[in-house]
Design a protein around this motif. Structure first.
Motif, PDB file in Angstrom:
ATOM      1  N   ILE A  40       0.842  -1.208   0.000  1.00 39.32           N
ATOM      2  CA  ILE A  40       0.000   0.000   0.000  1.00 39.32           C
ATOM      3  C   ILE A  40       0.873   1.253   0.000  1.00 39.32           C
ATOM      4  N   ILE A  41       1.918   1.277   0.820  1.00 36.37           N
ATOM      5  CA  ILE A  41       2.804   2.445   0.860  1.00 36.37           C
ATOM      6  C   ILE A  41       3.497   2.637  -0.489  1.00 36.37           C
ATOM      7  N   ASP A  42       4.005   1.559  -1.078  1.00 37.12           N
ATOM      8  CA  ASP A  42       4.657   1.667  -2.389  1.00 37.12           C
ATOM      9  C   ASP A  42       3.693   2.203  -3.441  1.00 37.12           C
ATOM     10  N   ASP A  43       2.474   1.667  -3.457  1.00 36.98           N
ATOM     11  CA  ASP A  43       1.478   2.122  -4.437  1.00 36.98           C
ATOM     12  C   ASP A  43       1.099   3.584  -4.193  1.00 36.98           C
ATOM     13  N   THR A  44       1.019   3.964  -2.920  1.00 34.38           N
ATOM     14  CA  THR A  44       0.655   5.344  -2.580  1.00 34.38           C
ATOM     15  C   THR A  44       1.701   6.323  -3.087  1.00 34.38           C
ATOM     16  N   VAL A  45       2.965   6.005  -2.877  1.00 31.61           N
ATOM     17  CA  VAL A  45       4.035   6.887  -3.340  1.00 31.61           C
ATOM     18  C   VAL A  45       4.017   6.974  -4.872  1.00 31.61           C
ATOM     19  N   ASP A  46       3.823   5.854  -5.547  1.00 32.87           N
ATOM     20  CA  ASP A  46       3.719   5.881  -7.014  1.00 32.87           C
ATOM     21  C   ASP A  46       2.542   6.747  -7.460  1.00 32.87           C
ATOM     22  N   TYR A  47       1.436   6.629  -6.755  1.00 33.82           N
ATOM     23  CA  TYR A  47       0.229   7.381  -7.091  1.00 33.82           C
ATOM     24  C   TYR A  47       0.476   8.883  -6.978  1.00 33.82           C
ATOM     25  N   LEU A  48       1.091   9.298  -5.871  1.00 29.09           N
ATOM     26  CA  LEU A  48       1.354  10.716  -5.671  1.00 29.09           C
ATOM     27  C   LEU A  48       2.412  11.234  -6.649  1.00 29.09           C
ATOM     28  N   ALA A  49       3.426  10.434  -6.908  1.00 31.29           N
ATOM     29  CA  ALA A  49       4.486  10.867  -7.820  1.00 31.29           C
ATOM     30  C   ALA A  49       3.983  11.003  -9.252  1.00 31.29           C
ATOM     31  N   GLY A  50       2.923  10.278  -9.606  1.00 31.23           N
ATOM     32  CA  GLY A  50       2.422  10.303 -10.977  1.00 31.23           C
ATOM     33  C   GLY A  50       1.148  11.098 -11.176  1.00 31.23           C
ATOM     34  N   LEU A  51       0.818  11.977 -10.239  1.00 29.32           N
ATOM     35  CA  LEU A  51      -0.449  12.713 -10.310  1.00 29.32           C
ATOM     36  C   LEU A  51      -0.601  13.491 -11.613  1.00 29.32           C
TER      37      LEU A  51
END
Length: 507
Positions: A40-51
């Protein structure tokens, strides 16, 4: 959205397997739980970095709507499967305010470090009503920091709330308690006092009207004072209204001033309001929902200097302080007034001589909520991580970006600035030669719809003197000037397409 309730629940099964030793709501396998958390943390960081690469907003499709309309779960689903459903049906369809090109309705953009803090707050799961624990002390510290931000009197008090809507109620209740004199409104009710009146401009946020209603004052006794050409309260009209009410036997109680109105970002003349309030014996309440934090900037501190003289001030940290929802604050000048207004003598929360219940501060005695989440941690975490000067630089950047947008609009032959504040709000529209108001309103509404539904950008709208305008309220720490260039290019492109269609039909 309809919810599927066609299948009746089966509640005949045993509640737990015989001989179960694991509590039914704890993870059965902590290592599996740890692995999912890391994912979840890895996916969250990817999500925010790719906004920036994703649409700002998109409609929720039928299949996701159907999934979100299913009935009550009766049986367990593996955690990973639930997370996968979240990723497919919820996460792709947010409000959009974390995206760099979202400028609608004054919604904050959410700092990543504060999101981590919210997770930690949920793990600790403290309720901040009363009692000694570190979470209570963190909120006390955050309130002290915020008092320092606004040069608030050291003896003043405050509390964190869910938003300024709740803050308006808390502040107006305190004003009523302070101004009711010999009448015991807490015991005898609002009818015990003479008819109270409160004052604010026609641009005052509707949440203040809700506060007037809920506290029994009534919207009929909220005096909506007209505004000048810059949408600021007309002080001469205010003085007349107060005199007329006194002559009619009413009891003027409270004056509300705006630091950034929701429509146009206007700032009322605060120094003049301070003078009126002191001369008339009124409680001065200031709604600084998003505009208050401009006080951090030397360019705006003089305009907002009167803020330090208010009796109460509300502001949202989840707006122009970029916190994740929700966290807001009420500050009051008079020590003890919140406890006078909301304090309780219930036996089960009475103070003891030692132990956690001996702690001298009870936030439940400063507001309405007894159960209060650990909102302060994200503010504490973010201020510790970034420092106050980084917030000031971001706020100054937002103002500069809106100034850049205004220059672009003024330079574009087919765009028109309708309203511009000294803060972070600008309202503009696309114009057509020889078009009437109704046609221009329809064109600009269609431009806005295409921007939003196409996922290109999300400004919002308002109506100013019958004119439908595109409204940009920039409280987004991720925005850069290029985003404003993009917005203007898209508005002109869509508007020109609509104008071409109009010419082709002979309209």
């Amino acid at each position: 959205m309809s919810v599927d309730n066609t299948t009746p629940p089966d509640r005949t099964a045993p509640l737990a397997p015989a001989g179960a030793t694991v509590p039914p709501l704890e993870p059965a396998d902590w290592e599996e739980f740890r692995a999912l958390g890391k994912r979840i943390i890895d996916d969250t960081v990817d999500y925010l970095a790719g906004l920036r690469e994703r649409p700002v907003w998109q409609p929720v499709p039928d299949e996701a709507r159907a999934a979100l309309g299913r009935g009550l779960p009766e049986h367990p689903t593996p955690m990973a499967a639930v997370y996968d459903e979240f990723r497919s049906t919820v996460m792709p369809y947010p409000r959009g305010n974390i995206h760099p090109r979202f400028w609608g309705w004054v919604n904050g953009s959410g700092l990543p470090v504060a999101a981590y803090a919210d997770l930690l707050a949920s793990v600790m799961n403290c309720t901040l009503g009363s009692g000694e624990n570190a979470a209570m002390m963190v909120e006390e510290q955050v309130i002290e920091w915020l008092k320092q931000v606004f040069d608030w009197p050291a003896e003043g008090s405050g509390i964190l709330t869910s938003g300024c809507s709740m803050g308006q109620i808390v502040a107006l209740a305190a004003a009523r308690q302070a101004g009711a004199g010999r009448w015991d409104i807490r015991h005898d009710g609002a009818g015990a006092a003479p008819r109270l009146t409160v004052y604010g401009s026609t641009e005052t946020h509707h949440s203040f009207e809700k506060a007037v209603e809920l506290l029994g004052i009534g919207t009929a006794f909220f005096r909506a004072i007209p505004v000048d050409g810059d949408f600021r309260i007309d002080v001469a009209a205010l003085r007349r209204a107060i005199r007329e009410d006194r002559a009619a036997g009413f009891h003027p109680l409270c004056l509300v001033g705006n630091i950034g109105t929701v429509n146009t970002g206007a700032i009322d003349p605060l120094d003049e309001l301070v003078t009126v309030a002191r001369e008339e014996g009124l409680w001065l309440h200031l709604d600084g929902a998003f505009g208050a934090f401009a006080y951090l900037l030397p360019t705006h501190r003089g305009t907002l200097a009167g803020m330090r003289e208010a009796d109460s001030l509300v502001f949202d940290l989840h707006k122009w302080f970029y916190m994740p929802f929700d966290v807001s604050c009420v500050l009051v000048r008079r020590p003890g007034i919140l406890e006078e207004t909301f304090g309780s003598n219930a036996d089960y929360i009475s103070r003891t001589t030692s132990g956690p219940a001996a702690y001298p501060v009870a936030f439940s005695d400063r507001g309405i909520e007894q159960s209060r989440r650990f909102r302060a941690l994200k503010v504490w975490f973010a201020l510790k991580t970034h420092g106050i000067h980084a917030f000031a630089r971001s706020i100054a950047g937002n103002i500069d970006q809106v100034a850049h947008l205004t220059r672009l609009v003024d330079a574009a032959p087919r765009l028109e600035t309708v309203s511009r504040s000294d803060l972070n709000v600008v309202c503009f529209r696309y114009v057509l030669p020889d078009a009437g108001t109704d046609e221009l309103n329809a064109v600009n509404q269609e431009i806005l719809t295409r921007l939003q539904v196409g996922g290109l950008a999300v400004p919002s709208h308002t109506i100013i003197d019958g004119t439908f305008v595109i409204r940009v309220a920039n409280t987004n720490h991720r925005t850069v000037k290029d985003d404003m260039d993009f917005l203007v290019d898209q508005v002109v492109s869509i508007g020109d397409e609509l104008a071409g269609n109009r010419a082709g039909t002979g309209a």
